[in-house]
Every structure is written in C-alpha cells, then in structure tokens.
Design an enzyme around this catalytic site. Structure first.
Site, PDB file in Angstrom:
ATOM      1  N   GLN A 256       0.831  -1.197   0.000  1.00 43.01           N
ATOM      2  CA  GLN A 256       0.000   0.000   0.000  1.00 43.01           C
ATOM      3  C   GLN A 256       0.869   1.251   0.000  1.00 43.01           C
ATOM      4  O   GLN A 256       0.597   2.217  -0.717  1.00 43.01           O
ATOM      5  CB  GLN A 256      -0.922  -0.005   1.225  1.00 43.01           C
ATOM      6  CG  GLN A 256      -1.911   1.147   1.237  1.00 43.01           C
ATOM      7  CD  GLN A 256      -2.812   1.119   0.037  1.00 43.01           C
ATOM      8  OE1 GLN A 256      -3.414   0.092  -0.283  1.00 43.01           O
ATOM      9  NE2 GLN A 256      -2.876   2.212  -0.698  1.00 43.01           N
ATOM     10  N   HIS A 259       2.208   2.940  -3.194  1.00 50.63           N
ATOM     11  CA  HIS A 259       1.308   3.619  -4.143  1.00 50.63           C
ATOM     12  C   HIS A 259       1.619   5.104  -4.249  1.00 50.63           C
ATOM     13  O   HIS A 259       1.573   5.684  -5.333  1.00 50.63           O
ATOM     14  CB  HIS A 259      -0.152   3.437  -3.727  1.00 50.63           C
ATOM     15  CG  HIS A 259      -0.799   2.255  -4.378  1.00 50.63           C
ATOM     16  ND1 HIS A 259      -0.899   2.116  -5.736  1.00 50.63           N
ATOM     17  CD2 HIS A 259      -1.374   1.156  -3.856  1.00 50.63           C
ATOM     18  CE1 HIS A 259      -1.501   0.978  -6.026  1.00 50.63           C
ATOM     19  NE2 HIS A 259      -1.795   0.368  -4.905  1.00 50.63           N
ATOM     20  N   GLU A 323     -10.384   1.637   2.976  1.00 53.60           N
ATOM     21  CA  GLU A 323     -10.602   1.208   1.586  1.00 53.60           C
ATOM     22  C   GLU A 323     -10.318  -0.302   1.460  1.00 53.60           C
ATOM     23  O   GLU A 323     -11.136  -1.060   0.964  1.00 53.60           O
ATOM     24  CB  GLU A 323      -9.668   2.007   0.681  1.00 53.60           C
ATOM     25  CG  GLU A 323      -9.799   1.677  -0.795  1.00 53.60           C
ATOM     26  CD  GLU A 323      -8.681   2.339  -1.613  1.00 53.60           C
ATOM     27  OE1 GLU A 323      -7.721   2.872  -0.999  1.00 53.60           O
ATOM     28  OE2 GLU A 323      -8.763   2.304  -2.848  1.00 53.60           O
ATOM     29  N   HIS A 324      -9.131  -0.719   1.908  1.00 52.24           N
ATOM     30  CA  HIS A 324      -8.767  -2.148   1.909  1.00 52.24           C
ATOM     31  C   HIS A 324      -8.645  -2.610   3.350  1.00 52.24           C
ATOM     32  O   HIS A 324      -8.018  -1.926   4.166  1.00 52.24           O
ATOM     33  CB  HIS A 324      -7.407  -2.381   1.244  1.00 52.24           C
ATOM     34  CG  HIS A 324      -7.318  -1.854  -0.156  1.00 52.24           C
ATOM     35  ND1 HIS A 324      -6.787  -0.605  -0.450  1.00 52.24           N
ATOM     36  CD2 HIS A 324      -7.672  -2.394  -1.347  1.00 52.24           C
ATOM     37  CE1 HIS A 324      -6.833  -0.408  -1.762  1.00 52.24           C
ATOM     38  NE2 HIS A 324      -7.365  -1.470  -2.333  1.00 52.24           N
ATOM     39  N   ASP A 357      -5.990  -6.427  -6.208  1.00 54.39           N
ATOM     40  CA  ASP A 357      -5.605  -5.298  -7.055  1.00 54.39           C
ATOM     41  C   ASP A 357      -5.545  -5.709  -8.517  1.00 54.39           C
ATOM     42  O   ASP A 357      -5.773  -4.900  -9.411  1.00 54.39           O
ATOM     43  CB  ASP A 357      -4.211  -4.784  -6.646  1.00 54.39           C
ATOM     44  CG  ASP A 357      -4.267  -3.972  -5.365  1.00 54.39           C
ATOM     45  OD1 ASP A 357      -5.367  -3.552  -4.968  1.00 54.39           O
ATOM     46  OD2 ASP A 357      -3.192  -3.764  -4.757  1.00 54.39           O
ATOM     47  N   HIS A 416     -54.173  14.742  -8.511  1.00 55.77           N
ATOM     48  CA  HIS A 416     -53.711  13.385  -8.220  1.00 55.77           C
ATOM     49  C   HIS A 416     -54.899  12.478  -7.930  1.00 55.77           C
ATOM     50  O   HIS A 416     -54.960  11.337  -8.387  1.00 55.77           O
ATOM     51  CB  HIS A 416     -52.763  13.395  -7.005  1.00 55.77           C
ATOM     52  CG  HIS A 416     -51.376  13.822  -7.336  1.00 55.77           C
ATOM     53  ND1 HIS A 416     -51.074  15.071  -7.800  1.00 55.77           N
ATOM     54  CD2 HIS A 416     -50.190  13.160  -7.257  1.00 55.77           C
ATOM     55  CE1 HIS A 416     -49.756  15.160  -7.997  1.00 55.77           C
ATOM     56  NE2 HIS A 416     -49.205  14.011  -7.675  1.00 55.77           N
TER      57      HIS A 416
END
Lengths: 431, 431
Positions: A256, A259, A323-324, A357, A416
């Site tokens: 991670q 990145h 996220e992960h 991934d 209506h």
C-alpha cells in the site's frame, strides 16, 4: 512506524490518531481546471491537441487511436503478459457477471404489479492515468463491468503514448474508442464531447488532483457527466492477532505504501509483540524496494494501533472505514459478519491485497477517505441504472383507489385524486 | 398546450423543443445557505432555534419531537387515514423487501473465492418539506427502505408544526428521532450534528432551492454527508396511441402540472387527433382544480409532440429521459424492452402516476431533469453499500501468483509482487 495503545487514548486522541489528512486543493487547481474545461468546450479538438502538447509534451498525430495501432500493440506483447491479462480478465468477468441482478416483480396487492428493471448506462468514459508505468489493471476494472453491463458505447482516454498493455486490454474489453488524451482535458472532452471525442453519460477512473477536480466540476454541471465516486488517497488497514506472520503483514503494508506518499497504512492488533515484529519486518523489506522513497514517505504517517481485543480491532476498523481491510487472524471468516465500512476485505494469510488489485476477480476501484460509510466497491451496478415499472389491472386500480384518494386529499393534491377517480368512474359506467 | 410535429423539426429545433429550463440558483442562495451551514456548525442547537424562528415563524419548545407528541398525533388521526397510510406502508414494504439482493459468491479459479456483501448505511437523515399540505407519502418513500435496509439510526427533519400524518408514518417506519427543523438548517444539522441532532452519513429527500443547495454543499464536503441524488423540477411524459382515453391522459398531465409552476409535462403520440382531444380535455378539467393557477403556469411550457410512429415516440422518450413515463397504448408491455432512461414507468390505462406517487409500492423519489440516464429510482440499494470480500487458499494463491506477478512487474510495483512471492516462498519452504 508510530505505535499507540488504544486503551490509553482519550476520545479526542483516538479521533486525531485516525484522522485522515485534509485534502487541500489550492484555488489555483480549481481555476486552472475550469480554464481547461472552458477551452475544450469552446475549441474542441484543437484545444485537446494544444493542451496535450503543453501538458504531456507530445502532439499526437491523431486524437483517436486507430484499430491498426491497437492490433499492432497486441502483436508486440509477450505471450506471458497476454496470458496474465487474459487470466485477470476471466476472473474479473466471472465475478462481475455474478452481479447481474435478479429481476424484481411483486404483486403488492391484487392486480397491482410492481417491477424493478435494470438498463445499462448508454455511454461511459473510462479514464486511465499515465505516469511512470502503465495501468492495464485499471482498464480491466473499468472495462469489464462496462462490457458486462452492456453499455452501448465505451470510450477510453489516457495520456500519450498509451502503453501496449492498455491497448491490449482495451481490445479484450471491446472498448469502442481509445483517445490519446489525458488530464482535465480528457475529462472535459468526455463530459461535453468534441468533434472527435464522444460525449458520455458517466465518467469512471482514478487520476491526479487535476483529473479529480475536473471530474468534480463536470459532475456538478447537469450538462456535464456523472462520475463514479469521490476520490482520495489509497489506504489499507490490517487486523491481525498473534497467529499472523509478521513478514506477510509487512509486505501488505508496503504494497500500500508504495502507491504514493499520501497512502494511509494502519495495523490494528491486540498483540504489542506482533506490532513490534511487523515494524521491524517493514524496515527490513523496505530496503529492497525500487519505490522505497515513496513508501518511506507514506510510512512516516502510518500507524500501529495496539487494541485490547480482536473485538476492539473490529470496532476501530468500522470507525475508520478503510478502503482495503486485510484480516489475518486465527479465524478471519468468523469476524466477517461484524465488519462494516470497508471497500474490499481480504480474509486470511493467503489473500494479499495485490491479489485483488490485479486478478482475483474483485474490483480495485473502491471508496476511500471514509467514503466507505456510504459508497460501494465499484461493480456492475455502477454501469447500470434501475427503473421501476407498475401495471395495474382495472380491478387493481379499484382496490387501490381508496388509499390513493385519502392520501391525495391529505396532501391537498386534487388532480392526483382526479387521475384515479376519473378512471374508477369510467369503470363504474362500464366504459 | 403547444403542439409540434416531430418530423417537421430540424435536429436543433428538436433539441430546443425538449430542452429543460436552466436552473439558475442565484449566487445569493449559495451564500445564504453557506451562512446558515456555518451558523449551525458553530452554534449548534441555538442556531437551529434562532433560524427556525426566523424562517418558519415559530420557536419550537424543543428541537426533538417527544414520543408523547408522536403518540398523540396517532390518536388524533381518523381511522380512514390510518388505514390508507398502513395500506401504502404495506405495499411499499413488499416492493422494497423484494429488492433485498441475493448474496454473490464465486470461485473465480480454484481456491480463489470472491464475494459481494451488503451492509446498511448506519445513520441516515430524511428531509420532509413543509408547505401548504403535509407530505406523509414522502416519509413512506424514505422511511420504509431505511427500515428494511436495517439502518441503525434513522432521523427525520421537517419544519414545524409537523403534521399528524407525518408523525404517524414516522412511527410506522420506526424512525428513531424526529426534529422540528426545516430548510438548509435541517440539512446542516444532520450533516454535521448538533447537541441534539444526530450526525448522519447520508441525507435523503426533496426540498426547495435552499434545501437543494444545502444538500449540494454538504455533499461536496467530505466531513459533511452523502446525498440521495441531484434534484430538479418534476416531470411526466405520456406515450399514447389512438386507443388511449383523452380524459385519462389529461388527468395524468394535470396531476403532474399541479406539483409546481416549473413542472414539465409532455405528451408524445402518433395521433394528431388524440393530441387535440387531450388539449381540450386538459382545459376542461383544469377549471375544477384547487391548484388551477399553479397547473396553468406549468402548462404554459408543456408540449404535445406529434410523432410518425410509436417507435418514434419511444425514441423521443429515451432521448428526453422523463422522471415519470406513462404508456397508454394498445399493448404497452410490448414497448417495455425498448424503454430506457425513465425513473418510473406506468403501463396501461389503469396505472395513473398517482398510484405510484402514493401506494402501489414503487418509490416516488426518482431522478429527473435528465438524470435518468445515469441515476436510479430510489430503492433499497440507496440505503445500503456493497463491500467485496476475497479469501484465497494456499493453493489458490499459488495458482493466481504468476498472473499477479506478471502484472505487478508491468506496472512497476515491486511491493505488490513481493506480497505474493513472500507467501509462495513460505509455502515452498513448507512454513
């Protein structure tokens, strides 16, 4: 890696320990992107060529990549690479095909039939960032669900020169048009269309601050395009107990961290001893990485949280909303029912994040930055929309009429009510 | 009603005929709403009481409506009203329960298991506008899916005094907290929380220009809250052939027109003769409406489009993308597979829009203003989020490793590769 003992922190210290860094886009990015969008809207293809020359340092011969170029790319790739991309394509296809929704059809009361039907979003645009290395995996993650959803027109933008791997996957996914355009100008071109670039309904994909800001701007304009989800730095949280292997966890944290310098990396464990071993293993493995400098920056703000129990680890994860989320405990599946607010969850010692991934089948486009509380992992649903349908028989309407009439009266909406009574009267007259 | 013959129009005239009016929120609304939000964030409950007094002309005794008040409301309502609301509640519940997704679980290759799991959004806020008449139907449309999704905390804001019908439905839907607050201040309170009001993850519901702008602003702030969908004026399109009953169609067009002067109302038909009869019927029925003045304003910009064929009617509808689409043709169901870009579709003579507005079971919160191309009819999915899960066996990882390693190499991500190879090496060493 910094380490904290959760039980010793005050509520405020806990919030601050897990607080994400603020994303501060300067007003200059907002203005620069707004200029780029205006230029593309008014000058079309000419603006695209000019801006590409300016930002990417190349003036492509043509905006659209020809079929010949796409075919040539596939011939240049090694068989090994093609096989890897095809295997990933197969797995991602299988998982996304399994997401095709069941049709919903219910007779809610006699003669009143309600349905939910799904249709593909007609035209979608995929953005694939450039940079030091090509990202064919992202083409798979966007192109496969677009293909399975049945979108009529799928276009792809990426800054030139576009790598062979990307062109090859574009072919696998049957993408209709590929353009040599990147940055905010690509987003603008897909949102509004130019002489060459097809205007799309929705834009997907990651990008730098300019791309993110362009997506935000076009999605706030109803003449622009919808977007997939809000963006933020990538994150991983690992929950581990003392049965976990420190070097596996270190490898996951580093995958991670590499990145980008803004990547968020957190280990939560009830074992202080495991925490120490992981910190050591991270240092040892770091040295061998080509992107060690980037990873080191990310690790500077990373965190090891020592919790009281696995239950507390789960609560911390649900609060943070990663996220992960990687779970390396004795019985990871037992925790699944309690896990919430995560983009994608990796269970057990043999499920590293990099499997997801690239190639396990799940999507790697995920909500981050706390958006896991309300947004979903990218899936088939994001390339489709749900419409409802209802069909009442004459008797069905008669049966429902008293309810509609009473409610329309309460809401003061005569017409209506009248839309129902005029029909019931016709029925009673035998018309 | 203005009438045009589609075949006689140029491409530009067609676009212009169906173009929606621009929504021009003045910069003053943006600034006023931003002030209100800041006030609520800094002064909490005090700001809410002060702003409610200023905008709604009442200073509520307490921000939160007590259980006693909710119980008392239910005692004041007629049995007939309660039965109508309960019938609508039952139908809407049945249709939304049918939307509970099937779990997704696939073994994409041996030992590689991918899943999709669904979790409720934890805390949701429902906004119910005030105005001349109460809107209990909107409470049903938001409260029922929140209840079925299993949201842990559901709160509701509406400007005081809150009508008995609304409180009764809040009780039916088991809403946890009801607040006497409306406007932009209600949106701000739910997005950021105050001493009394619970901060929520996502805000749902319609409102005036201030509410819409407040939802936009809080959804653009990651510390704020997500929102359901972009807003716009309400719309109906009717596709009808010469088998349709002109007075039914007129009643349907008027039931849309009475919503507000900005309502969009369009009839598309291959029969010029039907078009004329509908125009006459609209004039005749208009006189009897209590909201005739509003409806008349909406009708001023309404349109009858004379098409060449039913196929062309369908193409026009798919291009326009109406919020509500009513189909009154000889065989309406035969057209369904071709219909696209609609929020909710009403098939046949006995399916007026008001059935779906209140009680058939479908949701009346729908994308409008052309957002039907990318957004869905509100449903259970909007109160939930999808997470993915993967679990690889040791052999599963070994089988997937070559694919991941090849792709990680192509993308230049060493640590991604290492997270796999470190595990495969451990397996080979028999660890």
């Amino acid at each position: 890696m910094k380490s904290v003992v959760w039980q010793s922190l005050t509520e405020e210290q806990r919030e601050s320990a897990l607080e994400r860094p603020a994303i501060t886009e300067g007003a200059n990015i907002t203005a620069a992107v707004s200029d780029v969008i205006n230029k593309v809207r008014t000058q079309g293809d000419n603006a695209l060529l000019e801006l590409t020359e300016k930002f990417d340092g190349v003036r492509p011969e043509s905006i659209r990549v020809s079929q010949e170029e796409i075919d040539a790319a596939s011939e240049r790739l090694s068989e090994k690479m093609k096989q890897a991309l095809e295997q990933a394509y197969t797995n991602i296809s299988l998982f996304h095909k399994a997401q095709i929704p069941q049709p919903v059809k219910v007779e809610t009361q006699p003669g009143v039939v309600c349905e939910q039907v799904t249709r593909p979003i007609n035209k979608v645009g995929l953005y694939i960032p450039g940079g030091s290395a090509p990202l064919p995996s992202t083409v798979l993650m966007l192109g496969v669900p677009a293909q399975i959803a049945g979108c009529q027109k799928v276009v792809l933008c990426s800054p030139p020169p576009i790598a062979d791997e990307i062109l090859y996957v574009a072919k696998l996914c049957n993408i209709d048009e590929v353009y040599n355009i990147g940055g905010g100008q690509a987003v603008a071109a897909m949102a509004y269309g130019t002489e060459t670039v097809t205007k799309v309904d929705k834009i997907f994909g990651p990008g730098n601050a300019y791309v993110t800001e362009a997506k935000r701007q076009v999605s706030n304009d109803f003449r622009g395009a919808a977007i997939d989800m809000p963006a933020g730095p990538s994150e991983v949280m690992v929950i581990a107990d003392d049965s976990a292997k420190a070097d596996f966890i270190a490898a996951d944290l580093l995958s991670q961290a590499e990145h980008g310098p803004d990547s968020q990396v957190v280990l939560v464990t009830p074992s202080a001893e495991l925490g120490e071993r992981v910190a050591d293993a991270v240092q040892a493995q770091l040295k061998e990485l080509s992107r060690a400098e980037i990873a080191e920056k990310a690790l500077a703000s990373s965190l090891i949280v020592i919790a009281d129990s696995i239950e507390q680890c789960v609560a911390i994860s649900n609060y943070y909303g990663p996220e992960h989320l990687i779970v390396q405990t004795r019985d990871p599946r037992a925790l699944l029912p309690e896990l919430d607010n995560a983009g994608s969850i990796f269970l057990g010692d043999w499920s590293p994040e990099s499997a997801g991934d690239y190639a396990s089948g799940t999507n790697h486009v995920l909500p981050t930055y706390g958006y896991t509380r309300t947004y979903s992992s990218l899936g088939l649903a994001d390339f489709s929309k749900r419409m409802t349908v209802q069909e009442l028989s004459a008797d069905g309407l008669k049966g429902l009429a008293p309810t509609v009439v009473t409610m329309a009266e309460a809401e003061g909406l005569d017409a209506h009510k009248r839309a129902v009574t005029i029909r019931v009267e016709a029925l009673e007259k035998g018309e």
